[in-house]
Structures are given as C-alpha cells and as structure tokens.
Design an enzyme around this catalytic site. Structure first.
Site, short mmCIF file in Angstrom:
data_model
loop_
_atom_site.label_atom_id
_atom_site.label_comp_id
_atom_site.label_asym_id
_atom_site.label_seq_id
_atom_site.Cartn_x
_atom_site.Cartn_y
_atom_site.Cartn_z
N ASP A 132 -23.71 25.93 -31.58
CA ASP A 132 -23.79 26.14 -30.13
C ASP A 132 -22.57 25.62 -29.36
O ASP A 132 -22.66 25.25 -28.20
CB ASP A 132 -25.05 25.44 -29.60
CG ASP A 132 -25.13 23.99 -30.06
OD1 ASP A 132 -24.09 23.42 -30.42
OD2 ASP A 132 -26.25 23.43 -30.08
N GLU A 173 -27.91 28.41 -37.96
CA GLU A 173 -28.61 27.45 -37.09
C GLU A 173 -29.02 28.13 -35.79
O GLU A 173 -28.82 27.63 -34.68
CB GLU A 173 -27.79 26.19 -36.81
CG GLU A 173 -28.62 24.99 -36.41
CD GLU A 173 -27.80 23.76 -36.07
OE1 GLU A 173 -27.05 23.78 -35.08
OE2 GLU A 173 -27.90 22.76 -36.81
N GLU A 208 -24.50 23.64 -24.38
CA GLU A 208 -24.90 24.18 -25.69
C GLU A 208 -26.11 25.11 -25.62
O GLU A 208 -26.19 26.08 -26.37
CB GLU A 208 -25.18 23.02 -26.66
CG GLU A 208 -23.94 22.26 -27.12
CD GLU A 208 -23.47 21.17 -26.15
OE1 GLU A 208 -24.08 21.03 -25.07
OE2 GLU A 208 -22.51 20.48 -26.48
N HIS A 222 -22.25 11.33 -27.53
CA HIS A 222 -21.14 12.12 -26.99
C HIS A 222 -21.54 13.24 -26.04
O HIS A 222 -20.69 13.99 -25.58
CB HIS A 222 -20.35 12.76 -28.14
CG HIS A 222 -21.11 13.86 -28.83
ND1 HIS A 222 -22.06 13.62 -29.78
CD2 HIS A 222 -21.07 15.20 -28.67
CE1 HIS A 222 -22.57 14.76 -30.19
NE2 HIS A 222 -21.99 15.74 -29.53
N ARG A 244 -22.27 15.73 -23.04
CA ARG A 244 -21.71 15.85 -21.70
C ARG A 244 -22.68 15.46 -20.60
O ARG A 244 -22.29 14.89 -19.59
CB ARG A 244 -21.30 17.31 -21.45
CG ARG A 244 -19.90 17.60 -21.85
CD ARG A 244 -19.63 19.08 -21.98
NE ARG A 244 -18.56 19.22 -22.96
CZ ARG A 244 -17.29 19.28 -22.65
NH1 ARG A 244 -16.90 19.28 -21.40
NH2 ARG A 244 -16.37 19.37 -23.58
N HIS A 264 -16.83 8.40 -30.28
CA HIS A 264 -16.30 9.76 -30.20
C HIS A 264 -15.02 9.75 -29.36
O HIS A 264 -14.96 9.06 -28.33
CB HIS A 264 -17.36 10.65 -29.55
CG HIS A 264 -17.12 12.12 -29.69
ND1 HIS A 264 -16.18 12.79 -28.95
CD2 HIS A 264 -17.69 13.05 -30.49
CE1 HIS A 264 -16.19 14.08 -29.28
NE2 HIS A 264 -17.10 14.26 -30.22
#
Ligand code: UD1
Ligand code: UDP
Length: 398
Positions: A119, A141, A155, A232, A234, A264
């Site tokens: 994604d 996936e 995503e 990590h 957003r 990250h």
C-alpha cells in the site's frame, strides 16, 4: 571455433525454432523496505520458473538505505533502479516523479503483468502507470482495510485504489479476501495465499537458528526484559508521537526493562524521539537494523510496541506479544487470536498494557502462545504458481 549450428547432428543448418510458448514477462515493482521483504519470497519463486517466465525487477528506491540491505540479503539485483528517494520527500512530489519514471520502464520492458505489493506510493504508482500502459496488474497483500481513508494515511487509499486497478489479487487471509469480494472483485480473481512476510521471517529465523550471524551488537543486559519499539506512521506525526515517547520514558523508569528503538529515518520522527528519549537510562535509540538483525532482536524481545504493519505480523509468528500504537488496524486477525492489542496513542493506556505484560506472567504467556493467523511460510510459492497459471491462460483473463 565450430559454431553450434555447424555442429548440427543432421548436418543441416538448423535455425533454432522459437519456443512453442514464448516466455511471459513479469515486471516486479517495489520501493520500500517492507515491499522488498515481502516480495523477495515471490521473486525467488518466480525466478525458479525461468524456463517459462522472465522476471524483471524495477526498484523505485522510494527508500534508499532501508531498501538496499534487504536487496543484498535476498540477493535481488534490480534491472532498473529509479533512485527516486529525496530527503523529506512529499507524497505529491514523490508520486509525480515516480509516475514519470515508470513510463519509460514499462515501454522498455513491455511486461505481460506487473506485480506490486502492499500500500505504499510505489505500490499505487507502479499499478497506475501499468494500468495507463495497458498492462495487467497482480497485487500481493490485497484486501487489507480499516475502511477509514485517514488511517493509515495514505495507505488505505493506496491499497483500495490498487484493488481497482488489479486483475489478480493475492489476499493473505480469508478476511482480506472477503473485503475484496465485498468491494466488487470477482471471487475467481482472488486467491488466499498467506502473507509473504511470514515466508521471509521464517526463512531468516531458520538461518539465524542455524548460526547465521545477525550483526546485532547491543549490550543486552541479562536479567532485564527487552522491549522492542518501532514507529513511523504519518498519522502519528506531531503530538501522537510525543505522547508515545512520553509513555516510553515512563516505562524506562523501571529497573527491570531495557528498551531498544531502531528509529526510522523519516525526518518527522527522529528529532521528536531524540528530544524526549535521548540519554534516558535503559533506552537505546539506534539506527534502523538490517532485516536479519531486526528479526534476531525480535526473537530476544519480551514484547514489542509498534505501529508497523509488518511487525504486527512477525510478532505472532515468533511468539512475541505486540502492542499496536494505533486506534485501528487493517490486521484484525492477530487481535482475534489474542496475540496483539491496540493501545492507541494514550500514554496511560500504553504504560498500563505494557505493565500488565511485565507483571502478569499469565497474560504474557497467553499473548505469546497463539497460532500466527498470517500464514505458513508457503505464500511466495502459491503466488508464483497462480501467476504462472494466469499467464498461461493468456488473453482470456483480460
Ligand atoms: C513509507 C510508506 C509506508 C511504509 C513505510 C515503511 C508511503 C506513503 N509510505 O513511509 O506505507 O509503511 O514506507 O517504512 O509510501 N528515508 C531515508 N532513508 C530511507 C528511507 C526513508 O532517509 O531509506 C527518509 C527520507 O527523508 C524520506 C523519508 O524518510 O524522504 C520518508 O520516506 P517515505 O517513503 O516517503 O515515507 P515513509 O515514512 O518511509
Ligand atoms: N524492520 C527492519 N529493521 C528495523 C525495523 C523493521 O528490517 O530496524 C523490518 C521488519 O522486520 C518488517 C519491516 O521492516 O519486516 C516493517 O517495515 P516498516 O515498519 O517500516 O513498514 P510497514 O510494515 O509498517 O509498512
């Protein structure tokens, strides 16, 4: 030197006839660390079918340092490296550069199928550019959903849009498959395969057990319980991240724990993590680990705190409880079997659930002893076989 043609047993000049079935071409597009980890098992299987399929690997290098170690570990040598990562890249900037860079690759390769995973921006752009070029798409996936376009952002949009573009959908679980069917995907286009991330983690864990050095060189203190943290997403940038860090600082006051956080490299993360946690006793803020080293660290962990998708799957397959720093997850299966708990961003909840795991052996035992719902380590093989069959069937699938 005699040429093979002159050496023909019949003595005639035989021109080699083309194979009865010309090879189909599969273009694999990946860009980030998790895509490389989860596509490696498929690429390795596709390459075993090289008499029938030609596999071409294009890395967008949406990630650079995080990606390269995985490519090396699985000995993946890309035919195309678009080298697109820029420090602090924006979603729009990366998307527009990626679409532009994909077009000539598709023109040069002329694939019969493009394979994407997950994604990310690479997933979406790889699929969209292929769609515009008239190339069919297979999605690994497929079918994960929170049904909230804001979480995870972007995503959830990327995977839903990729579903619209793809012809072949590899769902890791039955639940993901049902999500696809409910979204209007014909059932015959969906295959439940297990998650390829489980193939990768089991493969690496086996090599570690057999003595492969992992490269972890941390002074892990005997007698302390190891908590591994990654984050990590957003949608957690800013305040949620600060509250997560405050919760970790609170946990670090305990004398019976040791906390390791491979940070990250996204520039929205590192400064906050360091400002709250640098110098705290018991907290090791380290560079991202190579995949094998990270899996070795997970094997040694007492439990894991994460917002990662992949780590939510790896934890249960290694028997490690996972506390998820999110309010929603597209991976509900491990919650249903009791291996994973959602703890959101509330520092009190995070500390409470972590304390429960540290102080209640039966709770720790209960969360550690579940069966992983994400697969048996054979997903890559199944996916490669479905791709071969799909391409054998030819235009009927258009
Ligand atoms: C991306 C994916 C996310 C995935 C995550 C895995 C999107 C929108 N997001 O998020 O779905 O879960 O990867 O880690 O596709 N950086 C480096 N070196 C690296 C990688 C990243 O320095 O090897 C820094 C760069 O400054 C880069 C920034 O991180 O600009 C952000 O990278 P990006 O791929 O845009 O987003 P991620 O947060 O990594
Ligand atoms: N990982 C790694 N090194 C680290 C942290 C994570 O190799 O220091 C691996 C982890 O084992 C998992 C993957 O990276 O397979 C998860 O990537 P990430 O959390 O960045 O992305 P997501 O899975 O959330 O998309």
């Amino acid at each position: 030197m005699t040429s093979p043609r002159a050496a023909s047993p019949t003595g005639t000049n035989r021109i080699p006839s083309p194979p009865s079935h010309p090879k189909s071409k599969v273009l694999v597009v990946l860009g980030t660390r998790p895509e490389a980890i989860k596509l490696a098992p498929v690429i390795l299987q596709l390459r075993r079918m090289s008499d029938e399929l030609e596999t071409v690997l294009c890395v967008t290098a949406q990630h650079r340092s995080l990606l390269d170690g995985v490519l090396q570990l699985f000995e993946l040598y890309p035919e195309f490296d678009l080298d697109l990562m820029r420090p602090g890249q924006t979603l729009t900037g990366l998307t527009s550069r990626m679409l532009g860079a994909m077009e000539p690759v598709l023109e040069a390769v002329q694939p019969d199928l493009t394979l994407v995973q997950g994604d990310t921006t690479t997933t979406y752009c790889g699929a969209l550019a292929s769609f515009y070029a008239g190339v069919r798409i297979a999605h690994v996936e497929a079918g994960l959903r929170t049904f909230d376009v804001a979480s995870p952002f972007p995503e959830e949009m990327n995977r839903a849009a990729t579903t619209q573009l793809a012809s072949l959908h590899f769902a890791p679980t039955e639940q993901a498959s049902e999500n696809l069917v409910r979204a209007g995907v014909p059932r015959r286009a969906v295959h439940v395969t297990g998650n390829t991330g489980i193939d990768a983690v089991l493969h690496v864990a086996k090599r570690l057990e057999a003595g492969m050095p992992s490269g972890v060189r941390l002074p892990l203190a005997a007698g302390r319980k190891l908590i591994v943290i990654t984050a990590h997403r957003r949608e957690s940038f800013g305040n949620p991240f600060r509250t997560i860090c405050n919760a970790v600082a609170e946990l670090a006051r305990r004398e019976d724990v040791q906390i390791v956080w491979p940070v990250h490299p996204n520039p929205n993360i590192e400064p906050i993590v360091r400002s709250v946690l640098a110098g705290k006793p018991n907290v090791h803020l380290i560079e991202p680990l190579e995949y094998a080293a990270f899996i070795d660290l997970l094997r040694k962990a007492f439990f894991v705190i994460t917002d990662s998708g992949g780590v939510q799957e790896e934890g249960p397959s290694l028997g490690k409880p996972v506390l998820v720093l999110r309010n929603k997850t597209e991976r509900p299966e491990a919650i249903s079997v009791g291996a994973v708990k959602l703890v959101g961003y509330d520092p009190e909840r995070i500390v409470r659930e972590a304390t429960l795991l540290l102080e209640d052996p039966s709770e720790h035992e209960r969360m550690s002893r579940t069966q992983s719902p994400y697969g048996d380590g054979q997903a890559g093989e199944r996916i490669a076989a479905h791709i071969r069959d799909f391409l054998r069937a030819g235009v009927q699938n258009l």
